[in-house]
Design a protein around this motif. Structure first.
Motif, mmCIF file in Angstrom:
data_model
loop_
_atom_site.group_PDB
_atom_site.id
_atom_site.type_symbol
_atom_site.label_atom_id
_atom_site.label_comp_id
_atom_site.label_asym_id
_atom_site.label_seq_id
_atom_site.Cartn_x
_atom_site.Cartn_y
_atom_site.Cartn_z
ATOM 1 N N ASP A 230 -75.684 -89.970 -61.772
ATOM 2 C CA ASP A 230 -74.889 -89.832 -60.553
ATOM 3 C C ASP A 230 -75.635 -89.006 -59.499
ATOM 4 N N LEU A 231 -76.314 -87.964 -59.958
ATOM 5 C CA LEU A 231 -77.069 -87.110 -59.047
ATOM 6 C C LEU A 231 -78.131 -87.903 -58.293
ATOM 7 N N PHE A 232 -78.944 -88.669 -59.021
ATOM 8 C CA PHE A 232 -80.011 -89.439 -58.376
ATOM 9 C C PHE A 232 -79.438 -90.556 -57.498
ATOM 10 N N SER A 233 -78.315 -91.124 -57.922
ATOM 11 C CA SER A 233 -77.675 -92.150 -57.100
ATOM 12 C C SER A 233 -77.196 -91.562 -55.774
ATOM 13 N N ASP A 234 -76.581 -90.381 -55.832
ATOM 14 C CA ASP A 234 -76.104 -89.727 -54.604
ATOM 15 C C ASP A 234 -77.265 -89.381 -53.684
ATOM 16 N N LEU A 235 -78.360 -88.876 -54.269
ATOM 17 C CA LEU A 235 -79.534 -88.531 -53.458
ATOM 18 C C LEU A 235 -80.116 -89.765 -52.772
ATOM 19 N N HIS A 236 -80.198 -90.874 -53.511
ATOM 20 C CA HIS A 236 -80.747 -92.105 -52.940
ATOM 21 C C HIS A 236 -79.859 -92.611 -51.803
ATOM 22 N N ARG A 237 -78.557 -92.596 -52.000
ATOM 23 C CA ARG A 237 -77.642 -93.090 -50.970
ATOM 24 C C ARG A 237 -77.687 -92.207 -49.723
ATOM 25 N N PHE A 238 -77.884 -90.911 -49.914
ATOM 26 C CA PHE A 238 -77.982 -90.010 -48.762
ATOM 27 C C PHE A 238 -79.285 -90.239 -48.007
#
Length: 390
Positions: A230-238
């Motif tokens: 979830d952390l890496f997904s949030d970073l990518h989307r940001f």
């Protein structure tokens, strides 16, 4: 949140304790070290209350307790009482163990083997997970360095593991980043002694210990990996699309806003009400995600939130809450042993928690730190020079 009736009972008992302590003659002059912690508490509370005057006298902005700035003053009274009646080190270890065990048992019961990534409680998951982790580490510390009764030490270790389990089930990633620092500090401090003690245990005890460690690692991997994804997904989307509606994206949005607002008013900041109004304007202008208002306009970083709210002067009153107890514990590490290390670990862990959460604006986190730190600094052996503790 804590039950108000339970909080009221604790406050009443603390008041009775403080009154009894004030009637008891002191054994001797309080060391200057105690004065340093009292000064840190008074400075933090005093500036917070004075700053409220800029916004019409309201101590805090929305979505938190108006009494919060007074809590460091209550902690100062409680600390003075504890100085008169210093608790034994066992009170620290078993108090932390009881709280960690209850937290772990509660979340294991609510989890029940389901596939949920995060187990919810009546308290916000972030302070619940952080406090469970800190109390679990303290219980482990007391168990690992229990010299006289290995069986009692084993119980403390089990309680500490339950505290870690509670943190894992809460899904609170911000607390987990402190664990490498905890392991490194313990290894540098007494890693060799700990390994020798471990090697001297009976084979059955060591086998049970390895099995418990392996089970904890497998359980941790299963709980941590989804949250890391979830952390890496949030970073990518940001980074790719500027999405700020996620846990990580919202924090990055608020951190950037906090830094920008600090640069506009670096010395005294915007004040309690001034910051809330300015954040509301930014939300209405589409320059800050509207979810920020649902977090009480706290910017999810103790340092950045303080800089934006109360400027460099506010930071000058915040840092002593960490630096003073760290200095007091470090200078007594050789004499006070595990008690002093408990204080250092508490400081490091709460400082780590504050990287991604405005924990001193949360009633549970603020109360946890003030009580734990005041208690550790008053424990017999750390507070009274010349009395060595394990």
């Amino acid at each position: 949140m804590l039950d108000p009736r339970a909080a009221g009972l604790v406050a009443l008992l603390a008041g009775v304790w403080a009154l009894a302590a004030s009637c008891r003659p002191a054994d001797g002059p309080a060391p200057a070290a105690a004065g340093a912690w009292l000064l840190a508490l008074l400075a933090f509370a005093g500036h917070w209350l004075l700053d409220a005057g800029r916004g019409g006298g309201v101590p805090t902005a929305a979505h938190t307790l108006a009494s919060l700035p007074y809590w460091p003053l209550a902690a100062a009274v409680l600390f003075v009482a504890w100085r008169r009646f210093p608790p034994a080190p066992a009170a620290l270890w078993w108090g932390a163990a009881l709280a960690a065990a209850v937290a772990g048992a509660l979340l294991l019961h609510q989890w029940g083997g389901t596939v949920r990534v995060r187990v919810r409680t009546d308290m916000n998951a972030i302070p619940f997970g952080n406090l469970s982790l800190c109390l679990g580490v303290l219980a482990l510390l007391g168990g690992l360095f229990q010299r006289r009764e290995p069986r009692w030490g084993a119980l403390l270790v089990v309680a500490g593991v339950l505290g870690l389990v509670a943190s894992l089930l809460s899904g609170t990633r911000g607390g987990w980043i402190t664990l490498p620092a905890v392991v490194l500090m313990l290894a540098v401090w007494r890693g060799g002694a700990l390994w020798r003690r471990w090697s001297s245990l009976p084979v059955a005890w060591r086998g049970a210990g390895w099995a418990l460690l392996l089970a904890l690692l497998v359980f941790a991997a299963a709980r941590v990996w989804p949250r890391v994804e979830d952390l890496f997904s949030d970073l990518h989307r940001f980074a790719a699309d500027g999405i700020t509606g996620t846990s990580v994206g919202l924090r990055l949005d608020m951190w950037g806003t906090a830094w920008s607002l600090f640069l506009q008013k670096p010395w005294l900041g915007w004040g309690e009400q001034g910051l809330a109004l300015q954040l509301q304007r930014l939300i209405e202008a589409g320059r800050l995600n509207e979810q920020a208002r649902y977090f009480g306009y706290q910017l999810h970083s103790d340092v950045l939130d303080t800089l934006a709210r109360r400027g460099l002067l506010g930071l000058a009153t915040l840092l002593p809450l960490y630096l003073v107890p760290a200095w007091l514990c470090l200078r007594r590490l050789r004499e006070a042993g595990a008690v002093a290390m408990a204080g250092l670990l508490t400081v490091v862990m709460f400082a780590g928690f504050g990287l991604t959460q405005s924990q001193f604006r949360d009633p549970n986190s603020l109360a946890g730190y003030l009580v734990l730190m005041s208690g550790v600094l008053a424990v017999r052996g750390l507070a009274v020079p010349g009395r060595r503790t394990g």
